[in-house]
Design a protein around this motif. Structure first.
Motif, short mmCIF file in Angstrom:
data_model
loop_
_atom_site.label_atom_id
_atom_site.label_comp_id
_atom_site.label_asym_id
_atom_site.label_seq_id
_atom_site.Cartn_x
_atom_site.Cartn_y
_atom_site.Cartn_z
N ASN A 52 63.52 39.23 23.43
CA ASN A 52 64.30 40.47 23.51
C ASN A 52 63.38 41.62 23.89
OD1 ASN A 52 66.44 38.95 22.64
ND2 ASN A 52 66.43 39.76 20.54
N GLN A 53 63.83 42.46 24.79
CA GLN A 53 62.98 43.57 25.28
C GLN A 53 63.75 44.88 25.29
OE1 GLN A 53 61.14 42.99 29.07
NE2 GLN A 53 60.03 41.14 28.45
N THR A 54 63.00 45.96 25.01
CA THR A 54 63.54 47.30 25.21
C THR A 54 63.15 47.72 26.62
OG1 THR A 54 63.32 47.86 22.89
CG2 THR A 54 63.50 49.70 24.42
N ILE A 55 64.13 47.81 27.51
CA ILE A 55 63.81 48.07 28.91
C ILE A 55 64.01 49.55 29.28
CG2 ILE A 55 64.24 45.72 29.67
CD1 ILE A 55 67.01 46.52 30.50
N VAL A 56 64.76 50.30 28.46
CA VAL A 56 64.91 51.75 28.67
C VAL A 56 64.90 52.41 27.28
CG1 VAL A 56 66.33 53.63 29.56
CG2 VAL A 56 66.35 51.42 30.72
N PHE A 159 62.94 23.81 27.63
CA PHE A 159 62.70 23.55 26.22
C PHE A 159 62.47 22.07 25.94
CE2 PHE A 159 63.76 27.83 25.28
CZ PHE A 159 63.16 28.07 24.06
N LYS A 160 63.16 21.21 26.69
CA LYS A 160 62.96 19.78 26.48
C LYS A 160 61.55 19.37 26.87
CE LYS A 160 67.75 18.25 26.91
NZ LYS A 160 68.73 17.52 27.76
N ASN A 161 61.08 19.96 27.99
CA ASN A 161 59.73 19.63 28.46
C ASN A 161 58.65 20.39 27.73
OD1 ASN A 161 60.92 17.94 30.37
ND2 ASN A 161 61.05 19.59 31.90
N LYS A 162 59.10 21.35 26.89
CA LYS A 162 58.13 22.18 26.15
C LYS A 162 57.15 22.84 27.09
CE LYS A 162 59.81 20.87 22.19
NZ LYS A 162 60.56 21.82 21.31
N ASP A 163 57.65 23.37 28.18
CA ASP A 163 56.81 24.03 29.18
C ASP A 163 56.83 25.52 28.92
OD1 ASP A 163 55.51 25.04 31.34
OD2 ASP A 163 56.62 23.90 32.84
N PRO A 164 55.82 26.09 28.27
CA PRO A 164 55.82 27.52 27.92
C PRO A 164 55.99 28.43 29.12
CG PRO A 164 54.03 26.37 26.82
CD PRO A 164 54.60 25.41 27.83
N GLU A 165 55.37 28.11 30.25
CA GLU A 165 55.48 28.97 31.42
C GLU A 165 56.90 28.99 31.95
OE1 GLU A 165 52.72 28.28 34.51
OE2 GLU A 165 50.97 28.39 33.21
N ALA A 166 57.55 27.84 31.93
CA ALA A 166 58.93 27.76 32.40
C ALA A 166 59.86 28.55 31.47
CB ALA A 166 59.38 26.30 32.47
N VAL A 167 59.57 28.44 30.20
CA VAL A 167 60.39 29.18 29.23
C VAL A 167 60.23 30.69 29.45
CG1 VAL A 167 60.72 29.72 26.78
CG2 VAL A 167 60.34 27.35 27.51
N ASN A 168 58.98 31.15 29.57
CA ASN A 168 58.73 32.57 29.77
C ASN A 168 59.35 33.05 31.08
OD1 ASN A 168 57.30 32.80 27.40
ND2 ASN A 168 55.32 32.35 28.36
N GLU A 169 59.18 32.23 32.13
CA GLU A 169 59.76 32.61 33.43
C GLU A 169 61.27 32.71 33.34
OE1 GLU A 169 61.86 32.10 37.05
OE2 GLU A 169 61.63 30.44 35.62
N TYR A 170 61.84 31.77 32.58
CA TYR A 170 63.30 31.73 32.45
C TYR A 170 63.83 33.00 31.77
CZ TYR A 170 67.90 30.20 30.86
OH TYR A 170 69.22 30.11 30.61
N PHE A 171 63.25 33.37 30.64
CA PHE A 171 63.76 34.53 29.90
C PHE A 171 63.36 35.85 30.57
CE2 PHE A 171 64.08 31.39 26.47
CZ PHE A 171 65.38 31.62 26.10
N ASN A 172 62.18 35.88 31.15
CA ASN A 172 61.78 37.10 31.87
C ASN A 172 62.69 37.36 33.05
OD1 ASN A 172 59.67 37.80 30.21
ND2 ASN A 172 58.18 36.52 31.30
N ARG A 173 63.25 36.28 33.60
CA ARG A 173 64.20 36.43 34.69
C ARG A 173 65.41 37.26 34.22
NH1 ARG A 173 66.45 31.07 37.39
NH2 ARG A 173 64.20 30.75 37.55
N PHE A 174 65.93 36.97 33.01
CA PHE A 174 67.08 37.71 32.48
C PHE A 174 66.71 39.16 32.16
CE2 PHE A 174 68.71 33.44 31.59
CZ PHE A 174 69.98 33.57 32.11
N ASN A 175 65.52 39.34 31.60
CA ASN A 175 65.09 40.71 31.32
C ASN A 175 64.98 41.52 32.62
OD1 ASN A 175 64.88 40.64 28.49
ND2 ASN A 175 62.91 39.58 28.60
#
Length: 557
Positions: A52-56, A159-175
């Protein structure tokens, strides 16, 4: 060629302050005391809370009481020191300066109007005292639960592959999507409405954005806190055409604009992440929001119908109370030429006929009935007042007549009265002995005959007679004809009181029934002369052709 996929978007603005949901937005698992917080949403994944991020986070500062007083002091100091170009303190955002000016103008107007008690002591007080919410809260939801689990399937794989970079990329995409959306929103609508706070929530079933929407438009020289007005002005500015008067049409335009703005943000962000992406997203209307809105509208309509029904009943009851004989004039005539009307409202059939009329008509008839009732009541009161005045005059005349006819005036046998008056006391016959002098001793009529120059000597006395009325007499002790009341004092002495002499007698005590009965049974009635004046004196005066004057207390020449 890109593949087209559809996704839903929901944007909801509430007329409530953003501060009321800040704790909910933070999604803390434990409170300050260490106890677990019972969140209403059970689908919160606290492991994803870190995304979760504060963007403004733009602060609109409203001057509090102390700051506002300091501002006014600086303003006055600059004014009286001749710094005309510095009549405003710099360092404020345009919207902050505008609200300060509005507060000062409001205070000046209330002071001039003589309502000093309504002056606002801070900009916060002014804003909170206005109708509506200055900074409203909103929520923008992207997709639904199915979209989250299927369209964005990278989430599951990551999450199944436990790939931290993929997870971060995935959620940062929504942010990044929500950040792109807020920037586009402020660039498009910022002159009228501006997102000043925005926090992403990616730890629930669907990704969404909580935001604070600050009203920026002006109407009639003041900042408008109405979402409808801000949307209307934004539409006119963006399209260059007059906006419809229907606020629902403007809100529908606003929703279409913002929803498609979110879809554009999705496509831009995905393309930026993967330029080889062959999928393009478009806005999908599933009908679930329309069905929900229709249900809400239907419920509101039913509630409104129930409220209107209750209002009609209340108005009919008031009409019935004020004008039981009121009827509906249908403006038609029967075969005999008579006006067709309903039954009187006091009857059940008449009441039902009135209930079929519109609420506006019933309100109008109610007000007319109230007015007519007040007029009739005022007329009745006036007539009643006249009747009371007539009765009062009749009573006064009757009392006066009764007093005139009554032997005892306004009193009754057995009453105790008191009369205070002046009278001339007869000191006897005296003879002039020369030089205007009088004899020291009165003439003894038994030994001396009266002469022409002899006269009766009087002396003024003040007397108070008090006693119980026991009878009446037509003559006094000197044969003077008058109406006298005979009273008896506590010592049994009887005296006579003249009603017209010395003013009206004063009632000391009203006689009891027993006293009245006793006085009636022993009433004294003297209708014959009670002369005690020497007959010789009368004969001598008549022989000498002197006039005998009845003075009430003796004879004079």
């Amino acid at each position: 060629m890109s593949k087209i996929k559809s996704i839903t978007v929901t944007n909801e603005v509430q007329n409530k302050p953003f501060s009321g949901i800040e704790f909910h937005v933070q999604h803390k698992k434990y409170d300050r005391t260490g106890h677990e917080i019972n969140h209403a949403n059970k689908e919160i994944d606290f492991e994803r809370q870190k995304f979760n991020q504060t963007i403004v986070n733009e602060k609109i500062h409203l001057l509090n009481g102390k700051e506002f007083v300091e501002y006014e002091k600086k303003l006055l100091t600059n004014f009286f020191s001749g710094k005309k170009d510095e009549n405003k303190i710099t360092g404020f955002k345009p919207i902050e300066q505008r609200l300060i000016d509005e507060t000062i103008n409001y205070n000046l107007k209330r002071t001039k109007a003589g309502h000093r008690e309504e002056v606002k002591h801070s900009v916060t007080d002014y804003v909170n005292g206005r109708k509506g919410i200055f900074q409203k809260r909103g929520i923008m939801t992207l997709g639904n639960q199915d979209d989250w689990l299927s369209t964005f399937s990278n989430y599951e794989k990551a999450f199944k592959n436990k790939d931290p970079e993929a997870v971060n990329e995935y959620f940062n995409r929504f942010n990044q999507i929500f950040k792109d959306y807020t920037e586009a929103f402020n660039q498009t609508f910022g002159e009228n409405m501006k997102i000043t706070k925005a926090v992403t929530n990616l730890d629930e079933a669907t990704p969404h954005l909580h935001y604070e929407l600050t009203m920026m438009s002006r109407k009639n020289g003041k900042t408008s806190f109405s979402l409808n007005e801000n949307v209307k002005q934004a539409r006119e500015r963006i399209t260059g055409k007059p906006a419809p008067k229907d606020s629902r049409a403007n809100l529908k335009w606003f929703r279409e604009k913002t929803d498609n703005m979110m879809i554009d943000a999705v496509n831009r962000t995905i393309y930026a992440v993967n330029r080889n992406n062959t999928v393009a997203y478009q806005l999908k209307r599933t009908g679930e929001h329309t069905a929900k809105n229709q249900k809400i509208y239907k419920d509101i309509k039913e509630q409104k119908k129930d409220i209107e029904e209750q209002q009609k009943i209340a108005n009919c009851e008031i009409i019935r109370d004020y004008r039981p004989g009121c009827v509906i004039m249908y403006g038609k005539k029967d075969e005999q030429g008579n006006e067709i009307t309903s039954e009187p409202i006091k009857t059940e059939t008449g009441f039902n006929a009135f209930m079929k009329q519109s609420l506006d008509w019933l309100i109008k008839v109610k007000e007319q009935s109230k007015k007519k009732f007040r007029e009739e009541l005022a007329k009745l009161k006036k007539e009643l007042e006249k009747e009371r005045e007539a009765i009062k005059q009749e009573k006064q005349e009757a009392t006066k007549l009764k007093n005139e006819l009554s032997i005892y005036g306004g009193f009754e046998l057995g009453d105790t009265i008191e009369q205070k008056y002046e009278y001339n006391e007869n000191l006897g016959w005296y003879r002039k002995i020369g030089s205007g002098r009088l004899s020291e001793m009165p003439i003894s009529l038994d030994k001396t005959k009266l002469k022409p120059n002899d006269f009766i000597k009087y002396e003024k006395r003040t007397k108070t007679v008090k006693g119980k009325i026991i009878g009446y007499s037509n003559y006094d002790e000197n044969d003077n004809l008058n109406n006298f009341i005979i009273v008896q004092n506590d010592k049994g002495r009887k005296e006579k009181v003249v009603l017209e002499q010395g003013g009206s007698p004063k009632l000391v005590k009203k006689g009891s029934d027993e006293e009245r009965e006793e006085a009636i049974s022993n009433e004294i009635k003297e209708n014959k002369p009670l002369s005690k004046f020497p007959s010789e004196a009368i004969e001598q005066a008549q022989a000498r052709k002197y006039e005998i004057k009845r003075s009430g207390h003796g004879m004079s020449r």
